[in-house]
Enzyme design. Structure first.
Site, PDB file in Angstrom:
ATOM      1  N   ASN A   1       3.776   5.112   9.208  1.00 60.90           N
ATOM      2  CA  ASN A   1       2.631   4.932   8.157  1.00 60.90           C
ATOM      3  C   ASN A   1       1.544   3.682   8.731  1.00 60.90           C
ATOM      4  O   ASN A   1       0.509   3.771   8.368  1.00 60.90           O
ATOM      5  CB  ASN A   1       3.243   4.677   6.968  1.00 60.90           C
ATOM      6  CG  ASN A   1       2.333   3.935   6.058  1.00 60.90           C
ATOM      7  OD1 ASN A   1       1.379   4.475   5.458  1.00 60.90           O
ATOM      8  ND2 ASN A   1       2.460   2.495   5.724  1.00 60.90           N
TER       9      ASN A   1
ATOM     10  N   GLY B   1       0.921  -1.249  -0.050  1.00 60.86           N
ATOM     11  CA  GLY B   1      -0.008  -0.040   0.209  1.00 60.86           C
ATOM     12  C   GLY B   1       0.764   1.201   0.039  1.00 60.86           C
ATOM     13  O   GLY B   1       1.772   1.538  -0.798  1.00 60.86           O
TER      14      GLY B   1
ATOM     15  N   LYS C   1      -7.288   9.093  14.149  1.00 64.63           N
ATOM     16  CA  LYS C   1      -6.660   9.875  13.321  1.00 64.63           C
ATOM     17  C   LYS C   1      -6.579  11.484  13.654  1.00 64.63           C
ATOM     18  O   LYS C   1      -5.664  12.085  13.262  1.00 64.63           O
ATOM     19  CB  LYS C   1      -7.273   9.659  11.966  1.00 64.63           C
ATOM     20  CG  LYS C   1      -6.910   8.252  11.256  1.00 64.63           C
ATOM     21  CD  LYS C   1      -5.298   7.932  11.026  1.00 64.63           C
ATOM     22  CE  LYS C   1      -5.043   6.790  10.360  1.00 64.63           C
ATOM     23  NZ  LYS C   1      -3.588   6.601  10.290  1.00 64.63           N
TER      24      LYS C   1
ATOM     25  N   ASP D   1       7.040  -4.052  15.358  1.00 65.95           N
ATOM     26  CA  ASP D   1       5.596  -3.995  15.944  1.00 65.95           C
ATOM     27  C   ASP D   1       5.689  -2.642  16.272  1.00 65.95           C
ATOM     28  O   ASP D   1       6.190  -2.618  17.580  1.00 65.95           O
ATOM     29  CB  ASP D   1       5.033  -5.087  16.759  1.00 65.95           C
ATOM     30  CG  ASP D   1       3.809  -4.780  17.401  1.00 65.95           C
ATOM     31  OD1 ASP D   1       3.317  -4.019  17.260  1.00 65.95           O
ATOM     32  OD2 ASP D   1       3.224  -5.907  17.907  1.00 65.95           O
TER      33      ASP D   1
ATOM     34  N   TYR E   1     -11.371   4.681  14.324  1.00 68.88           N
ATOM     35  CA  TYR E   1     -10.459   5.193  13.418  1.00 68.88           C
ATOM     36  C   TYR E   1     -10.261   6.608  13.295  1.00 68.88           C
ATOM     37  O   TYR E   1      -9.439   7.324  13.408  1.00 68.88           O
ATOM     38  CB  TYR E   1     -10.730   4.535  12.158  1.00 68.88           C
ATOM     39  CG  TYR E   1     -10.009   4.826  10.959  1.00 68.88           C
ATOM     40  CD1 TYR E   1      -8.603   4.162  10.583  1.00 68.88           C
ATOM     41  CD2 TYR E   1      -9.977   5.946  10.064  1.00 68.88           C
ATOM     42  CE1 TYR E   1      -7.797   4.434   9.724  1.00 68.88           C
ATOM     43  CE2 TYR E   1      -9.238   6.219   8.982  1.00 68.88           C
ATOM     44  CZ  TYR E   1      -8.320   5.513   8.897  1.00 68.88           C
ATOM     45  OH  TYR E   1      -7.251   5.773   7.736  1.00 68.88           O
TER      46      TYR E   1
ATOM     47  N   ILE F   1      -7.699   6.306  -1.038  1.00 68.03           N
ATOM     48  CA  ILE F   1      -6.453   5.926  -2.199  1.00 68.03           C
ATOM     49  C   ILE F   1      -6.641   4.370  -2.420  1.00 68.03           C
ATOM     50  O   ILE F   1      -7.117   3.508  -1.539  1.00 68.03           O
ATOM     51  CB  ILE F   1      -5.065   6.130  -1.211  1.00 68.03           C
ATOM     52  CG1 ILE F   1      -5.110   7.490  -0.785  1.00 68.03           C
ATOM     53  CG2 ILE F   1      -4.237   5.763  -2.304  1.00 68.03           C
ATOM     54  CD1 ILE F   1      -5.040   8.746  -1.773  1.00 68.03           C
TER      55      ILE F   1
END
Length: 263
Positions: free
Chosen positions: A91, A18, A158, A64, A154, A189
């Site tokens: 990332n 990705g 973020k 990790d 999520y 994306i």
């Protein structure tokens, strides 16, 4: 002609596929020795072999990002191999789709651990290792600005990455090394994560891509290379006066609030 990142050592988490893989390819093409890290070894090792075959300096580290002990091994290994650390891309991330009324505390903690704790640990240890300054790039999301159903953890993680990045940038700026810290906020994306969304929400890849493209005024979903180009800019000297800010790469998604803009 030298690349834009010639001689600058980069470490990228979640680099096996990705966005991470695209950033690794892009930074290697610009001359950076690149350390690839991932919790899953197969993709990362395959990419390292690909980059080495193309003449790049690279290595793979199993990491990790939620374990501080892993960071304490990984960063010294990068410095031992390449002589320093100048670029860190945090990332690695997860996106668990669940209605709020069924989200478990375990699921919430998993999302926060990877998406936020990993960024904190990477930034902390990366900043300490950057002996001559550097650039730390934290991958957030458009969901760090806005929200969508069934992604409560999520979105929260973020959004936290967005403000954590600003606070970390202030610490980096007051240090005499002037370490820069910025966040990137991708729109939709075309990655494996987005493909999973296409199947779960729209029934097929083709239907999902068509529907998601309508939310972006530019008329398409993004490519991993779109994010890689932004990361290369933030890692390079071209962005030397940029810190504590957000680079939104979303095809105009936030400008229209994520509503469909194409018939």
């Amino acid at each position: 002609m030298a690349g834009r990142l010639e001689g600058r050592v980069a470490l990228i988490t979640g680099a096996g596929r990705g966005l991470g893989a695209a950033m690794a390819r892009g930074m290697a093409a610009e001359g950076a020795p690149v350390a690839l890290s991932d919790i899953e070894e197969e993709g990362g090792k395959a990419l390292a072999a690909e980059l080495e075959a193309g003449g790049a300096e690279t290595m793979f580290i199993t990491l990790d990002t939620t374990r501080e002990a892993d960071w304490e091994v990984a960063i010294p290994a990068v410095i031992d191999r390449f002589g320093g650390l100048d670029i860190l891309v945090n990332n690695a991330g997860v996106g668990i789709v669940e209605p709020l009324d069924v989200v478990t505390l375990e699921s919430w903690h998993k999302t926060m651990s990877v998406n936020l704790d990993g960024v904190f640990l990477g930034t902390k240890h990366g900043m300490a290792a950057m002996r001559a300054g550097g650039s730390i790039i934290n991958i957030s999301s458009i969901m760090g600005f806005t929200a969508t159903p069934e992604l409560t953890a999520y979105c929260a993680s973020k959004g936290a990455v967005r403000l954590f990045t600003k606070a970390a940038a202030l610490d980096g700026a007051k240090d005499e090394r002037r370490i820069r810290v910025n966040s990137i906020h991708p729109g939709y994306i075309h990655t494996e994560m987005m493909e999973a969304t296409c199947y779960s929400e729209y029934g097929s890849l083709e239907a999902g891509i068509e529907a998601l493209a309508k939310r972006h005024p530019i008329g398409r979903v993004g490519k991993p290379e779109d994010i890689a180009n932004g990361a290369i800019f933030l890692a390079s000297e071209e962005s030397s006066f940029i810190t504590g800010t957000e680079l939104v790469i979303d095809g105009g998604y936030l400008a229209v609030g994520g509503y469909d803009v194409h018939p």
